[in-house]
Design an enzyme around this catalytic site. Sequence first.
Site, PDB file in Angstrom:
ATOM      1  N   GLU A  33       1.027  -9.624 -14.504  1.00 19.54           N
ATOM      2  CA  GLU A  33      -0.131 -10.491 -14.775  1.00 19.54           C
ATOM      3  C   GLU A  33       0.311 -11.883 -15.207  1.00 19.54           C
ATOM      4  OE1 GLU A  33      -3.116  -9.977 -13.394  1.00 19.54           O
ATOM      5  OE2 GLU A  33      -3.143  -8.073 -14.475  1.00 19.54           O
ATOM      6  N   THR A  35       1.915 -13.891 -13.507  1.00 16.63           N
ATOM      7  CA  THR A  35       3.256 -14.162 -12.975  1.00 16.63           C
ATOM      8  C   THR A  35       3.169 -14.881 -11.629  1.00 16.63           C
ATOM      9  OG1 THR A  35       3.172 -11.937 -12.075  1.00 16.63           O
ATOM     10  CG2 THR A  35       4.480 -12.228 -14.072  1.00 16.63           C
ATOM     11  N   ASP A  36       1.983 -14.831 -10.983  1.00 11.00           N
ATOM     12  CA  ASP A  36       1.939 -15.310  -9.585  1.00 11.00           C
ATOM     13  C   ASP A  36       2.038 -16.826  -9.457  1.00 11.00           C
ATOM     14  OD1 ASP A  36      -0.703 -15.777 -10.439  1.00 11.00           O
ATOM     15  OD2 ASP A  36      -1.607 -15.055  -8.573  1.00 11.00           O
ATOM     16  N   GLY A 124     -18.223 -10.996 -11.885  1.00  2.61           N
ATOM     17  CA  GLY A 124     -17.581 -11.516 -13.098  1.00  2.61           C
ATOM     18  C   GLY A 124     -16.708 -10.495 -13.803  1.00  2.61           C
ATOM     19  N   SER A 129     -14.259 -10.791  -7.099  1.00  6.91           N
ATOM     20  CA  SER A 129     -15.376 -10.910  -6.164  1.00  6.91           C
ATOM     21  C   SER A 129     -15.300 -12.241  -5.406  1.00  6.91           C
ATOM     22  CB  SER A 129     -16.720 -10.765  -6.884  1.00  6.91           C
ATOM     23  OG  SER A 129     -16.773 -11.620  -7.997  1.00  6.91           O
ATOM     24  N   GLU A 162      -9.717 -22.288  -2.873  1.00 10.58           N
ATOM     25  CA  GLU A 162     -10.074 -22.117  -4.288  1.00 10.58           C
ATOM     26  C   GLU A 162      -9.434 -23.227  -5.137  1.00 10.58           C
ATOM     27  OE1 GLU A 162     -10.940 -18.366  -5.540  1.00 10.58           O
ATOM     28  OE2 GLU A 162     -11.034 -18.913  -7.645  1.00 10.58           O
ATOM     29  N   ASP A 174      -4.703 -12.660  -5.727  1.00  9.48           N
ATOM     30  CA  ASP A 174      -5.975 -12.026  -5.377  1.00  9.48           C
ATOM     31  C   ASP A 174      -6.217 -12.065  -3.873  1.00  9.48           C
ATOM     32  OD1 ASP A 174      -6.087 -11.968  -8.084  1.00  9.48           O
ATOM     33  OD2 ASP A 174      -7.683 -13.458  -8.274  1.00  9.48           O
TER      34      ASP A 174
HETATM   35  C1  GLA Z   1      -6.518 -14.470 -11.594  1.00  6.76           C
HETATM   36  C2  GLA Z   1      -5.902 -15.392 -10.548  1.00  6.76           C
HETATM   37  C3  GLA Z   1      -4.600 -14.807 -10.016  1.00  6.76           C
HETATM   38  C4  GLA Z   1      -3.659 -14.397 -11.157  1.00  6.76           C
HETATM   39  C5  GLA Z   1      -4.392 -13.580 -12.213  1.00  6.76           C
HETATM   40  C6  GLA Z   1      -3.542 -13.302 -13.426  1.00  6.76           C
HETATM   41  O1  GLA Z   1      -6.929 -13.271 -11.026  1.00  6.76           O
HETATM   42  O2  GLA Z   1      -6.793 -15.610  -9.492  1.00  6.76           O
HETATM   43  O3  GLA Z   1      -3.989 -15.720  -9.148  1.00  6.76           O
HETATM   44  O4  GLA Z   1      -3.049 -15.520 -11.716  1.00  6.76           O
HETATM   45  O5  GLA Z   1      -5.585 -14.205 -12.640  1.00  6.76           O
HETATM   46  O6  GLA Z   1      -2.471 -12.484 -13.098  1.00  6.76           O
END
Ligand code: GLA
Length: 387
Positions: A33, A35-36, A124, A129, A162, A174
């Site tokens: 989490e 980390t992306d 939410g 979503s 986005e 995501d």
């Molecule tokens: C959201 C973002 C993702 C990621 C997460 C946290 O979902 O859209 O890119 O950074 O938070 O891991």
Amino acid sequence: MRDILIKKFVEVFGDADGAEVFFAPGRVNLIGEHTDYNGGHVFPCALTIGTYAVARKRDDKKLRFYSMNFEKLGMIESSLDDLKFDKSAGWTNYPKGVMWAFNEKGYKVDCGFDILLNGNIPNGSGLSSSASVEIVTGYILSEILKLNVPNKELAIIGQYSENNFNGVNCGIMDQFAIAMGKKDNAIFLDTSDLSFEYAPIKLDGAKIIISSSNKKRGLGDSKYNERRAECEEALKEIQAGMGINSLGDLSEDQFEMTKMAIKDENRRKRAKHAVYENQRTIKAVKALKDNNIELFGKLMNESHISLRDDYEVTGIELDTLVEEAWKIDGVIGSRMTGAGFGGCTVSIVKDDAVDTFIEKVGSAYKDKIGYAADFYVVEIGSGPCRL
Ligand code: GLA
């Protein structure tokens, strides 16, 4: 579902001539989490819940949108000649953003569309979503306009829209999880170069439970962008003395040796999470491959503690759900999932503990927080498709 969608489409748009039905899933992240956007690893999977869409192209440049999730808003109209972010256009900024991004990336969208959506991802809840709407839109454009956009590219376009249309600095997780989803598999993705592998999730005798805190959150109004900026600043401070591209390049030991280059204590904590969480994700996937689900669960728990204490993105709702879950026999692991600040937790729970889990966590949550949580036993689904 198909019949309900088509019936509504006729009601809203007059007829359903030429209309086709599509679906894109939501996602849950098992570990990895925040980390992306730090060049690290993530381990999400697509769900069987998601966004259904009915769409057809038009002869003119009009865009007509309708969501069965926001019926009060009625039909929202726009035009291909006016693809600009507009706060009052609400959720339609997501499909409009994708159309804009297609054009930016050289995929020509030259006709209007009638699009009706119906999602069954709790709005939410942090199960993406919005990314699901982005990917279903990209898939519709690619299929109906015969653009043959590969799913990986749909993920990149979704994130681009986005970031640059909706102004949320999210990472790729995501959109990637949704566009590349594979039934019964999670995706071990290295966000530094988008290399990935599928890992089968064979939970013999256990289930994945998503607990929704029902505390609404949206990335735009959260501290998400602030955390990202803190990590970028910390990276710059480390880079002054060391040639790395991202925090994901560091092992725990390397971080410990170099961390005092980060001047501010909070920033040091944020960077520590990014480094340790990335290493935890690598270890968790190895544990899964070794069939060591207990270790996988332990790493999930450690992930939550790090998000709570170092990254500080949990809050009382998510902490209550997780800490109550940890008390129950048969819970293999439990942690917040997604951006945090509200939204959901993900837990791996042995079959015979599922009912107790829902009952006990549910009542403890209601007592402490004052309103109910919702629980979903979920399955891992595939990426976008035509129905
Ligand atoms: C959201 C973002 C993702 C990621 C997460 C946290 O979902 O859209 O890119 O950074 O938070 O891991």
